[in-house]
Design a protein around this motif. Structure first.
Motif, PDB file in Angstrom:
ATOM      1  N   THR A  38      46.846  34.533  59.554  1.00 31.44           N
ATOM      2  CA  THR A  38      45.625  34.113  59.678  1.00 31.44           C
ATOM      3  C   THR A  38      44.895  33.506  58.587  1.00 31.44           C
ATOM      4  OG1 THR A  38      45.004  35.190  62.052  1.00 31.44           O
ATOM      5  CG2 THR A  38      43.211  34.205  60.613  1.00 31.44           C
ATOM      6  N   ILE A  78      40.238  37.154  65.861  1.00 33.80           N
ATOM      7  CA  ILE A  78      41.461  36.590  65.343  1.00 33.80           C
ATOM      8  C   ILE A  78      41.353  35.277  66.092  1.00 33.80           C
ATOM      9  CG2 ILE A  78      43.956  36.649  64.955  1.00 33.80           C
ATOM     10  CD1 ILE A  78      43.628  39.633  64.567  1.00 33.80           C
ATOM     11  N   ARG A  91      41.336  30.889  64.173  1.00 36.57           N
ATOM     12  CA  ARG A  91      42.492  29.697  64.451  1.00 36.57           C
ATOM     13  C   ARG A  91      42.847  29.161  65.668  1.00 36.57           C
ATOM     14  NH1 ARG A  91      41.075  29.935  59.844  1.00 36.57           N
ATOM     15  NH2 ARG A  91      42.257  30.477  58.161  1.00 36.57           N
TER      16      ARG A  91
END
Length: 610
Positions: free
Chosen positions: A163, A185, A189
């Motif tokens: 990431t 997480i 993205r």
């Protein structure tokens, strides 16, 4: 490695070695060049591959310099990462990513015109990906394609560790549905869903649900392929099928981000995908077949398809600069074939023309041959400047401005070579002062030339292939002229004469010195001036050949054809005129003429026929 060097090397060497060997050789070589001081500038000089500003776009807070990217299939060892961002790509994909490197990995192989990828293809371990991404200064977005066999526990580890280094993750529809949730997480993205051609036909109506998922940025549509004996390759009509699938998806969900992977071997095929609605386009094996210049050619083709008015720039001072050099060359040629030396030359030498003729008439013939060669070189340079002004600076071409002014500045600096002998040529000095204000205004008007070239060229046809070899020959010609100018200038500031010169004169340097201590400095200043002019003209030929070759650019062919003639005619004609026809002395000129003629023949269909 531009196309003009890639394709000859590919034909002679790369196609005869294992695909993996040739791939790693190219990628490591280019990355090494990009890593050394000045390497990135060298790549930019050779290719001018930087994406045009018109193609910059921002997607989900990620800026893409271009819509053209490179698939991870091309560089599974990540050995070319440092170079790809210098070749015009707007993003690069790595992968397929796995947690640990598998033991059974099979490299690609060739069959006829196809590159065959194994069903057990090479994969990128998480450790290798992190090592490369942390050690390199990557300035373009990075996509990470996660291997289809990765399970939930491995997925979380890969996503968590990558990431910080990547901008987008790509996974299968099953992985996205099963593993992507509303975790922290996930929110950092975007995830894109990868579909094969078969899946697209079955799941087109299911695309709507991906739009609703906050973590899903869009889809990746892979070109259809055919499997043969545990290997696969793209089908022959991959581009047509891919464009059709993209259009169908965009018609149903125009707001959905669509990235294509594969199906592009020519600029025309990339244009078809963009017209169908593709937001980003990834190149695969078509990039290997077409060469590293494919992104640049795609950009030029897409620019050609855009409707935009042509804004003409001021170019008259640049034209006048070139015209002045042509006129100066003609005047210099007149003096070289008539009086040869002028009164201030006689005053400095301490001998009249008649005195020199009485001692050895070959001395004046030798001086005439340098001065005639300089005059022919000046006329050639002036023609090149005029053409760059008329067809480049006039239409705002940035590359033409760089070529024009780089050569001009080198030419101006050349005056210091012959001043260093203690002999100042007043005619040259006055001409230099006359040109300086003209060049100043030329430089000012050229500042507005910031445009990017466009091209109608869309296919990898025979004319283009022959044109690459013609371009290579002209680049060699320009490089050799520059090298010759450096050699002649060096000789002029050191030994002044080569052995064949003294054989022609039938005199030694000591004998020449005994006539007058100032005779050799005058000859040396002619040599240095001629060498400086050759460097300047060689740079013009080199940069015009590097950056000006595009389909149907007739003026480039005309410029190269006509621009070289005065220099070659003076170079050969003056030696015949004075009887200095030693073969070894003229051999470099003969080789340059051969390169020139072959370059004209090979590049004619590409440059002259639209």
């Amino acid at each position: 490695m531009p196309d003009w060097s890639y394709h000859p090397l590919k034909k002679l060497l790369l196609d005869k070695t294992r695909p993996k060997t040739s791939r790693e050789f190219l990628h490591k070589s280019m990355s090494t060049i990009a890593s050394i001081p000045g390497g990135r500038n060298l790549i930019g000089f050779l290719g001018h591959m930087k994406p045009p500003q018109e193609f910059q776009k921002e997607i989900y807070h990620t800026r893409f310099p271009s819509l053209i990217g490179l698939s991870g299939h091309i560089d599974p060892n990540l050995s070319g990462m440092n170079a790809f961002q210098e070749l015009g790509f707007g993003f690069v994909e790595i992968g397929p990513i796995v947690l640990n490197e598998p033991k059974n990995q099979v490299e690609p192989r060739r069959k006829n015109s196809h590159i065959l990828f194994s069903n057990h293809q090479e994969k990128v371990s998480l450790k290798l990906a992190i090592k490369k991404l942390t050690s390199l200064n990557i300035r373009i977005p990075v996509f990470a394609r996660i291997d289809a066999q990765v399970k939930r526990n491995e997925w979380d580890i890969i996503v968590q560790h990558l990431t910080p280094f990547v901008d987008i993750f790509i996974g299968t529809s099953e992985q996205i549905n099963s593993y992507v949730d509303q975790s922290l997480i996930c929110l950092e993205r975007s995830f894109y869903v990868s579909f094969s051609a078969d899946e697209m036909n079955k799941k087109k109506l299911e695309m709507g649900k991906f739009i609703q998922h906050t973590c899903i940025g869009g889809i990746v549509v892979n070109a259809p392929h055919r499997t043969e004996d545990s290997y696969w390759h793209e089908v022959s009509n991959a581009n047509e099928c891919l464009a059709r699938m993209v259009k169908q998806v965009k018609d149903l969900h125009p707001e959905l981000m669509v990235i294509t992977s594969g199906g592009v071997e020519t600029p025309e095929e990339a244009g078809a995908l963009v017209r169908a609605g593709a937001d980003l386009v990834m190149l695969t094996d078509g990039y290997v077949k077409a060469g590293p210049g494919l992104p640049k050619r795609i950009h030029e083709r897409l620019l050609y398809e855009k409707t935009r008015p042509i804004k003409k720039q001021n170019w008259y001072w640049s034209f006048l600069f070139g015209l002045s050099i042509v006129i100066g060359g003609i005047i210099a040629l007149y003096f070289a074939v008539t009086s040869i030396i002028l009164p201030y030359d006689e005053s400095f030498i301490g001998l009249k023309k008649a005195d020199i003729l009485q001692v050895n008439p070959l001395i004046l013939s030798f001086m005439a041959h340098d001065r005639m060669a300089l005059a022919g070189t000046m006329i050639s340079g002036g023609i090149l400047y005029i053409q760059l002004a008329r067809h480049g600076i006039k239409y705002g071409m940035h590359w033409a401005r760089i070529a024009f002014h780089s050569a001009a500045i080198v030419g101006f600096l050349g005056i210091f070579l012959f001043i260093g002998f203690g002999y100042f040529d007043w005619l040259h000095g006055l001409f230099w002062l006359f040109l300086l204000p003209i060049y100043y205004f030329s430089f000012r008007e050229g500042k507005r030339a910031t445009g990017t070239p466009y091209s109608i060229h869309g296919k990898n046809d025979k004319a283009w292939q022959y044109g690459l070899y013609g371009q290579l020959l002209f680049i060699l010609l320009g490089f050799l002229i520059v090298a010759g100018g450096i050699v002649i200038s060096t000789i002029g500031v050191s030994n002044v004469f080569v052995p064949t010169d003294l054989s022609f004169l039938c005199m030694s340097t000591q004998m020449l010195d005994s006539m007058s201590n100032n005779l050799i400095p005058v000859i040396a200043h002619d040599r240095a001036g001629f060498g400086s002019a050759l460097i300047s003209v060689g740079l013009l030929f080199l940069m015009l050949s590097l950056w000006g070759f595009r389909k149907g650019e007739r003026w480039v062919w005309n410029t190269l054809a006509v621009g070289a003639l005065p220099a070659f005619m003076a170079g050969i004609g003056t030696h015949i005129y004075i009887g200095y026809t030693t073969f070894i002395h003229l051999l470099p000129v003969y080789l340059l003429i051969i390169l020139y003629l072959l370059g004209l023949v090979l590049s004619y269909p590409f440059l002259k026929i639209k």
